[in-house]
Design an enzyme around this catalytic site. Sequence first.
Site, PDB file in Angstrom:
ATOM      1  N   LEU A 125       0.825  -1.208   0.000  1.00  0.00           N
ATOM      2  CA  LEU A 125       0.000   0.000   0.000  1.00  0.00           C
ATOM      3  C   LEU A 125       0.863   1.265   0.000  1.00  0.00           C
ATOM      4  O   LEU A 125       0.669   2.173  -0.830  1.00  0.00           O
ATOM      5  CB  LEU A 125      -0.916  -0.007   1.241  1.00  0.00           C
ATOM      6  CG  LEU A 125      -1.795   1.224   1.464  1.00  0.00           C
ATOM      7  CD1 LEU A 125      -2.825   1.362   0.353  1.00  0.00           C
ATOM      8  CD2 LEU A 125      -2.516   1.134   2.814  1.00  0.00           C
ATOM      9  N   SER A 158       6.832  -5.185   3.257  1.00  0.00           N
ATOM     10  CA  SER A 158       7.363  -6.319   4.018  1.00  0.00           C
ATOM     11  C   SER A 158       7.113  -7.585   3.216  1.00  0.00           C
ATOM     12  O   SER A 158       6.039  -7.742   2.619  1.00  0.00           O
ATOM     13  CB  SER A 158       6.667  -6.419   5.377  1.00  0.00           C
ATOM     14  OG  SER A 158       6.893  -5.253   6.106  1.00  0.00           O
ATOM     15  N   GLU A 363       1.957  -0.150  10.113  1.00  0.00           N
ATOM     16  CA  GLU A 363       0.508  -0.390  10.214  1.00  0.00           C
ATOM     17  C   GLU A 363      -0.178   0.785  10.922  1.00  0.00           C
ATOM     18  O   GLU A 363      -1.129   0.608  11.679  1.00  0.00           O
ATOM     19  CB  GLU A 363       0.227  -1.753  10.840  1.00  0.00           C
ATOM     20  CG  GLU A 363       0.821  -2.849   9.955  1.00  0.00           C
ATOM     21  CD  GLU A 363       0.369  -4.259  10.234  1.00  0.00           C
ATOM     22  OE1 GLU A 363      -0.707  -4.422  10.822  1.00  0.00           O
ATOM     23  OE2 GLU A 363       1.087  -5.176   9.832  1.00  0.00           O
TER      24      GLU A 363
HETATM   25  C1  FAD Z   1      10.009  -1.914   8.417  1.00  0.00           C
HETATM   26  C2  FAD Z   1       8.777  -1.381   7.762  1.00  0.00           C
HETATM   27  C3  FAD Z   1       7.845  -2.282   7.250  1.00  0.00           C
HETATM   28  C4  FAD Z   1       6.704  -1.803   6.601  1.00  0.00           C
HETATM   29  N1  FAD Z   1       5.849  -2.695   6.019  1.00  0.00           N
HETATM   30  C5  FAD Z   1       4.853  -2.229   5.212  1.00  0.00           C
HETATM   31  C6  FAD Z   1       4.088  -3.121   4.402  1.00  0.00           C
HETATM   32  O1  FAD Z   1       4.266  -4.355   4.440  1.00  0.00           O
HETATM   33  N2  FAD Z   1       3.159  -2.598   3.558  1.00  0.00           N
HETATM   34  C7  FAD Z   1       2.924  -1.267   3.480  1.00  0.00           C
HETATM   35  O2  FAD Z   1       2.063  -0.863   2.692  1.00  0.00           O
HETATM   36  N3  FAD Z   1       3.630  -0.382   4.250  1.00  0.00           N
HETATM   37  C8  FAD Z   1       4.583  -0.836   5.095  1.00  0.00           C
HETATM   38  N4  FAD Z   1       5.326   0.036   5.860  1.00  0.00           N
HETATM   39  C9  FAD Z   1       5.045   1.465   5.778  1.00  0.00           C
HETATM   40  C10 FAD Z   1       4.505   2.033   7.081  1.00  0.00           C
HETATM   41  O3  FAD Z   1       3.190   1.612   7.285  1.00  0.00           O
HETATM   42  C11 FAD Z   1       4.674   3.554   6.995  1.00  0.00           C
HETATM   43  O4  FAD Z   1       6.069   3.798   7.154  1.00  0.00           O
HETATM   44  C12 FAD Z   1       3.880   4.298   8.031  1.00  0.00           C
HETATM   45  O5  FAD Z   1       2.512   4.189   7.747  1.00  0.00           O
HETATM   46  C13 FAD Z   1       4.251   5.780   8.103  1.00  0.00           C
HETATM   47  O6  FAD Z   1       4.367   6.339   6.840  1.00  0.00           O
HETATM   48  P1  FAD Z   1       5.690   7.199   6.485  1.00  0.00           P
HETATM   49  O7  FAD Z   1       6.852   6.375   6.848  1.00  0.00           O
HETATM   50  O8  FAD Z   1       5.565   7.660   5.083  1.00  0.00           O
HETATM   51  O9  FAD Z   1       5.647   8.429   7.482  1.00  0.00           O
HETATM   52  P2  FAD Z   1       4.821   9.789   7.317  1.00  0.00           P
HETATM   53  O10 FAD Z   1       3.405   9.493   6.981  1.00  0.00           O
HETATM   54  O11 FAD Z   1       5.569  10.692   6.405  1.00  0.00           O
HETATM   55  O12 FAD Z   1       4.879  10.358   8.781  1.00  0.00           O
HETATM   56  C14 FAD Z   1       6.037  10.981   9.335  1.00  0.00           C
HETATM   57  C15 FAD Z   1       5.643  11.476  10.728  1.00  0.00           C
HETATM   58  O13 FAD Z   1       4.584  12.445  10.631  1.00  0.00           O
HETATM   59  C16 FAD Z   1       3.479  12.027  11.403  1.00  0.00           C
HETATM   60  N5  FAD Z   1       2.246  12.435  10.755  1.00  0.00           N
HETATM   61  C17 FAD Z   1       1.895  12.284   9.448  1.00  0.00           C
HETATM   62  N6  FAD Z   1       0.673  12.794   9.239  1.00  0.00           N
HETATM   63  C18 FAD Z   1       0.230  13.281  10.430  1.00  0.00           C
HETATM   64  C19 FAD Z   1      -0.967  13.909  10.872  1.00  0.00           C
HETATM   65  N7  FAD Z   1      -1.977  14.150  10.049  1.00  0.00           N
HETATM   66  N8  FAD Z   1      -1.067  14.264  12.183  1.00  0.00           N
HETATM   67  C20 FAD Z   1      -0.041  14.025  13.029  1.00  0.00           C
HETATM   68  N9  FAD Z   1       1.111  13.420  12.670  1.00  0.00           N
HETATM   69  C21 FAD Z   1       1.242  13.051  11.396  1.00  0.00           C
HETATM   70  C22 FAD Z   1       3.605  10.496  11.491  1.00  0.00           C
HETATM   71  O14 FAD Z   1       2.886   9.971  12.586  1.00  0.00           O
HETATM   72  C23 FAD Z   1       5.112  10.362  11.627  1.00  0.00           C
HETATM   73  O15 FAD Z   1       5.490  10.608  12.947  1.00  0.00           O
HETATM   74  C24 FAD Z   1       6.463  -0.412   6.537  1.00  0.00           C
HETATM   75  C25 FAD Z   1       7.388   0.474   7.102  1.00  0.00           C
HETATM   76  C26 FAD Z   1       8.537   0.014   7.679  1.00  0.00           C
HETATM   77  C27 FAD Z   1       9.528   0.999   8.210  1.00  0.00           C
END
Ligand code: FAD
Length: 379
Positions: A125, A158, A363
């Site tokens: 996603l 993942s 997640e």
């Molecule tokens: C090891 C690992 C495995 C993963 N596995 C999967 C997977 O299998 N499939 C998949 O689809 N994704 C996966 N992910 C992605 C994961 O779900 C995302 O990293 C996560 O949802 C956060 O997105 P981002 O990293 O882009 O951070 P961002 O969305 O850019 O957020 C950065 C910071 O800003 C904060 N923030 C953002 N918007 C707001 C708001 N409106 N209000 C307050 N705070 C906010 C966040 O909480 C965070 O602290 C994985 C990530 C990692 C690191």
Amino acid sequence: MEFKLTEEQELIRKNMREFADKYVEPIAAEIDENSRHPAEVFKLLAEGDWMGIPIPGEYGGAGADYLTHILAVEELSRSCASTGFTVSIHVGIACMLVLLNGTEEQKKKYLTPMAKGEKLGAFVLTEPGAGTDVMAATTTAVLDGDAYVLNGTKTFTSNGPTGDFYMVFAWTDKAAGRKGMSCFIIPRGTPGMTPGEHFRKMGLRSSQTSEMVFKDCRVPKENLLGKEGAGLVMAMAGFDHGRVGIAAQSVGIIQAALDESIRYSKERVQFGNPISRNQAISWMIANMATELQAARFLTYHAAWLKDQKQGFSKEAAMAKLFASEAAMRHTIKAVQIHGGYGYCKGAKVERLFRDAKITEIYEGTSEAQRMVISGNVLR
Ligand SMILES: Cc1cc2nc3c(=O)[nH]c(=O)nc-3n(C[C@H](O)[C@H](O)[C@H](O)COP(=O)(O)OP(=O)(O)OC[C@H]3O[C@@H](n4cnc5c(N)ncnc54)[C@H](O)[C@@H]3O)c2cc1C
């Protein structure tokens, strides 16, 4: 109200503990060090029917309840958070997505080999520009004759490098907003879908994470999962299931931190006495044990609600939020209790501390969980 597991649940927990002690604990440090996917362990997990616990027997699963799957994830994570997570996302999201939304044919073709552990599932996603803000995704799926053509780049998948069946989300009608995203089951090897190299990470290192690039990737119409436009709703429901798994992963990590802290603080002598005799240390352990209990109850309650066929979205977010933040708080304390030795490779608490951090991020970050919870309680 009963605060006890059934005999079957206790037995499965005990069996998984024995499995993890025998096959996972001895290699956990090595697979972390080498960022290695332990294929040999997943073969054994498949043989033991651990890869589809809550999936009905007719689709290759063990036909048990969701709470039983959660107990297995907790026990595995107590030895290795990466292994526990791989099972969690495979069962809790990939398998559950097909079970809840698939056609009979899709369940036979994709769910059955996944639930038997012959094939590994992935959830695709997140994009470079779309993490918490899922609506900012740009990957598209355009209908062309009897196939959808996907273009775009996903990230942080993942099981990306190791998966077999990918649940991929893409816009079929961006203008339709929340009703414009769809989900596709795409098998490994489909031309136009390329998994990237495994990312090097702070923790959760043996879980394989990568980009997924889609370039004119043709997916037959029959690989659409659920209805066209229902993808976002399905993804959110997938998160509800997956988040209980991340809560269980966190509970396993806290339990391991507590086990290590009790053992070490009783062994380590300073000023002529075991350090556990100092109130400063014993209170850290008391707090750890208390929050472990709270996290465990929140987690089991969310799984129990799911098994009762009740809504559990808010409870899954609460369990994940509390358990993951508790895991971070207490793995920091576990390192503190171990002093300098806890800061060095070879101490289990050093790995637990690095592994705990991801539970607050994937997640849905802690901030995203608070959005879900406040959205529910302020309604
Ligand atoms: C090891 C690992 C495995 C993963 N596995 C999967 C997977 O299998 N499939 C998949 O689809 N994704 C996966 N992910 C992605 C994961 O779900 C995302 O990293 C996560 O949802 C956060 O997105 P981002 O990293 O882009 O951070 P961002 O969305 O850019 O957020 C950065 C910071 O800003 C904060 N923030 C953002 N918007 C707001 C708001 N409106 N209000 C307050 N705070 C906010 C966040 O909480 C965070 O602290 C994985 C990530 C990692 C690191």
